[in-house]
Motif scaffolding. Structure first.
Motif, mmCIF file in Angstrom:
data_model
loop_
_atom_site.group_PDB
_atom_site.id
_atom_site.type_symbol
_atom_site.label_atom_id
_atom_site.label_comp_id
_atom_site.label_asym_id
_atom_site.label_seq_id
_atom_site.Cartn_x
_atom_site.Cartn_y
_atom_site.Cartn_z
ATOM 1 N N LEU A 156 103.392 92.379 137.649
ATOM 2 C CA LEU A 156 104.227 92.268 136.452
ATOM 3 C C LEU A 156 104.242 93.575 135.665
ATOM 4 C CD1 LEU A 156 103.095 88.782 135.097
ATOM 5 C CD2 LEU A 156 105.084 89.317 136.495
ATOM 6 N N GLY A 157 105.284 93.742 134.859
ATOM 7 C CA GLY A 157 105.275 94.796 133.859
ATOM 8 C C GLY A 157 104.321 94.382 132.763
ATOM 9 N N PHE A 158 103.697 95.338 132.107
ATOM 10 C CA PHE A 158 102.724 94.969 131.075
ATOM 11 C C PHE A 158 102.550 96.087 130.066
ATOM 12 C CE2 PHE A 158 100.316 97.018 134.444
ATOM 13 C CZ PHE A 158 99.529 97.927 133.756
ATOM 14 N N SER A 159 101.988 95.714 128.952
ATOM 15 C CA SER A 159 101.616 96.675 127.928
ATOM 16 C C SER A 159 100.424 96.102 127.165
ATOM 17 C CB SER A 159 102.781 96.918 126.968
ATOM 18 O OG SER A 159 102.419 97.847 125.969
ATOM 19 N N GLY A 160 99.537 96.975 126.774
ATOM 20 C CA GLY A 160 98.414 96.612 125.914
ATOM 21 C C GLY A 160 98.409 97.553 124.723
ATOM 22 N N ILE A 161 98.397 97.007 123.541
ATOM 23 C CA ILE A 161 98.450 97.809 122.320
ATOM 24 C C ILE A 161 97.254 97.479 121.448
ATOM 25 C CG2 ILE A 161 99.794 98.287 120.221
ATOM 26 C CD1 ILE A 161 102.317 97.649 121.849
ATOM 27 N N ARG A 162 96.622 98.517 120.910
ATOM 28 C CA ARG A 162 95.457 98.429 120.010
ATOM 29 C C ARG A 162 94.291 97.665 120.649
ATOM 30 N NH1 ARG A 162 98.269 101.792 117.728
ATOM 31 N NH2 ARG A 162 99.035 101.654 115.613
ATOM 32 N N LEU A 163 94.152 97.807 121.950
ATOM 33 C CA LEU A 163 93.089 97.079 122.648
ATOM 34 C C LEU A 163 91.697 97.504 122.197
ATOM 35 C CD1 LEU A 163 94.590 96.752 126.233
ATOM 36 C CD2 LEU A 163 94.438 95.024 124.430
ATOM 37 N N ARG A 164 91.566 98.679 121.594
ATOM 38 C CA ARG A 164 90.250 99.096 121.092
ATOM 39 C C ARG A 164 89.776 98.150 119.978
ATOM 40 N NH1 ARG A 164 93.928 101.766 118.462
ATOM 41 N NH2 ARG A 164 93.739 102.218 116.247
ATOM 42 N N ASN A 165 90.706 97.379 119.387
ATOM 43 C CA ASN A 165 90.359 96.427 118.340
ATOM 44 C C ASN A 165 90.055 95.030 118.869
ATOM 45 O OD1 ASN A 165 90.830 98.461 116.500
ATOM 46 N ND2 ASN A 165 92.921 97.812 116.081
ATOM 47 N N ALA A 166 90.145 94.845 120.192
ATOM 48 C CA ALA A 166 89.878 93.532 120.785
ATOM 49 C C ALA A 166 88.379 93.259 120.819
ATOM 50 C CB ALA A 166 90.474 93.464 122.186
ATOM 51 N N ARG A 167 88.033 91.990 120.816
ATOM 52 C CA ARG A 167 86.622 91.577 120.867
ATOM 53 C C ARG A 167 86.034 91.901 122.218
ATOM 54 N NH1 ARG A 167 85.735 85.679 119.002
ATOM 55 N NH2 ARG A 167 83.691 86.396 119.493
ATOM 56 N N PHE A 208 92.451 88.261 130.380
ATOM 57 C CA PHE A 208 93.901 88.236 130.576
ATOM 58 C C PHE A 208 94.413 89.634 130.926
ATOM 59 C CE2 PHE A 208 98.326 88.023 128.784
ATOM 60 C CZ PHE A 208 98.834 87.153 129.735
ATOM 61 N N TRP A 209 93.923 90.653 130.235
ATOM 62 C CA TRP A 209 94.317 92.042 130.509
ATOM 63 C C TRP A 209 94.015 92.403 131.959
ATOM 64 C CZ3 TRP A 209 97.290 95.839 129.161
ATOM 65 C CH2 TRP A 209 96.984 97.159 129.508
ATOM 66 N N GLU A 210 92.845 92.053 132.429
ATOM 67 C CA GLU A 210 92.471 92.356 133.817
ATOM 68 C C GLU A 210 93.408 91.659 134.805
ATOM 69 O OE1 GLU A 210 88.327 91.328 133.899
ATOM 70 O OE2 GLU A 210 87.804 93.017 132.599
ATOM 71 N N ALA A 211 93.759 90.402 134.524
ATOM 72 C CA ALA A 211 94.664 89.672 135.416
ATOM 73 C C ALA A 211 96.065 90.290 135.402
ATOM 74 C CB ALA A 211 94.735 88.199 135.002
ATOM 75 N N VAL A 212 96.533 90.647 134.223
ATOM 76 C CA VAL A 212 97.875 91.227 134.095
ATOM 77 C C VAL A 212 97.956 92.581 134.786
ATOM 78 C CG1 VAL A 212 99.489 92.210 132.413
ATOM 79 C CG2 VAL A 212 98.500 89.950 132.017
ATOM 80 N N GLU A 253 105.903 106.135 129.574
ATOM 81 C CA GLU A 253 104.459 105.984 129.754
ATOM 82 C C GLU A 253 104.154 106.012 131.243
ATOM 83 O OE1 GLU A 253 101.851 105.592 127.771
ATOM 84 O OE2 GLU A 253 102.814 105.362 125.841
ATOM 85 N N PRO A 254 102.969 106.453 131.616
ATOM 86 C CA PRO A 254 102.611 106.456 133.032
ATOM 87 C C PRO A 254 102.309 105.066 133.581
ATOM 88 C CG PRO A 254 100.813 107.293 131.697
ATOM 89 C CD PRO A 254 101.987 107.106 130.779
ATOM 90 N N GLU A 255 102.017 104.104 132.759
ATOM 91 C CA GLU A 255 101.744 102.741 133.201
ATOM 92 C C GLU A 255 102.674 101.801 132.470
ATOM 93 O OE1 GLU A 255 99.912 101.504 135.486
ATOM 94 O OE2 GLU A 255 98.667 103.192 136.009
ATOM 95 N N PRO A 256 103.080 100.687 133.045
ATOM 96 C CA PRO A 256 102.686 100.194 134.357
ATOM 97 C C PRO A 256 103.564 100.698 135.487
ATOM 98 C CG PRO A 256 104.006 98.557 133.278
ATOM 99 C CD PRO A 256 103.860 99.709 132.305
ATOM 100 N N ALA A 257 104.673 101.326 135.163
ATOM 101 C CA ALA A 257 105.661 101.636 136.193
ATOM 102 C C ALA A 257 105.157 102.609 137.241
ATOM 103 C CB ALA A 257 106.924 102.177 135.538
ATOM 104 N N ARG A 258 104.133 103.386 136.924
ATOM 105 C CA ARG A 258 103.642 104.359 137.891
ATOM 106 C C ARG A 258 103.255 103.677 139.198
ATOM 107 N NH1 ARG A 258 98.101 106.915 137.186
ATOM 108 N NH2 ARG A 258 98.554 106.472 135.038
#
Length: 184
Positions: free
Chosen positions: A173-184, A164-168, A111-116
């Protein structure tokens, strides 16, 4: 629930799949047809109901101690996963299955993120471009909360994931966000 040596896993709520055919996933950011799977390092990112939005963070070589303390916290876990309160009941009741595949037909997918931001992309999954049959019947994954606890992964429950996503994503840190389109 992690793959053994020479294996990768695919997590699903459907225990009836006999063969996985490469396809373009509805949520894919790429137009190539693949069968997707994960290795032992990435398996915990899929200990969730399929549609559950989640944010994961972990220290990496370039992480600052300040970011680790601020995001991971003082509890001594190797990673932190976050979900929204609205998904707790589904996490308790979902019947999730793991399909084991031989690793040979798969290659790492970077994936291009986060390691990019920190150098070369790191693999977030493994993909096969040919049909793949599981090594055996799917295995029930079991209690998702117990899996997190046994792995030493802190599971946070938040009203909304976005702060939390914005802070991460602003951290080292390394990070991943999955199915975030389903978040409130």
């Amino acid at each position: 629930m992690r793959p053994r040596e020479g294996e990768v896993l695919h997590f699903s709520e459907d225990p009836t799949i006999a063969e996985f055919i490469p396809h373009v996933a509805a949520t894919a950011r790429v137009s190539d047809a693949y069968v997707w799977a994960v290795d032992a390092l990435r398996a915990p990112s899929y200990w969730f109901p399929r549609q559950c939005p989640r944010v994961m963070a972990w220290p990496r070589a370039g992480s600052t101690s300040a970011d680790v303390a601020r995001i991971i916290g003082p509890y001594g876990g190797s990673r932190v996963h976050a979900v929204e309160y609205g998904w707790l009941e589904r996490m308790r009741t979902v019947r999730l299955y793991a399909y084991r595949f031989p690793a040979a037909p798969f290659r790492p997918y970077a994936e291009p993120e986060p390691a990019r931001r920190f150098g070369e992309p790191e693999p977030s999954a493994h993909v096969a471009e040919v049909p793949v049959r599981p090594l055996g019947p799917p295995e029930p994954v079991g209690d998702l909360f117990a899996l997190h606890e046994e792995a030493g992964i802190e599971l946070r429950v938040l009203p909304r994931l976005w702060t939390f996503w914005e802070a991460v994503t602003a951290s080292t840190l390394g990070f991943s966000g999955i199915r975030l389109r389903n978040a409130r």
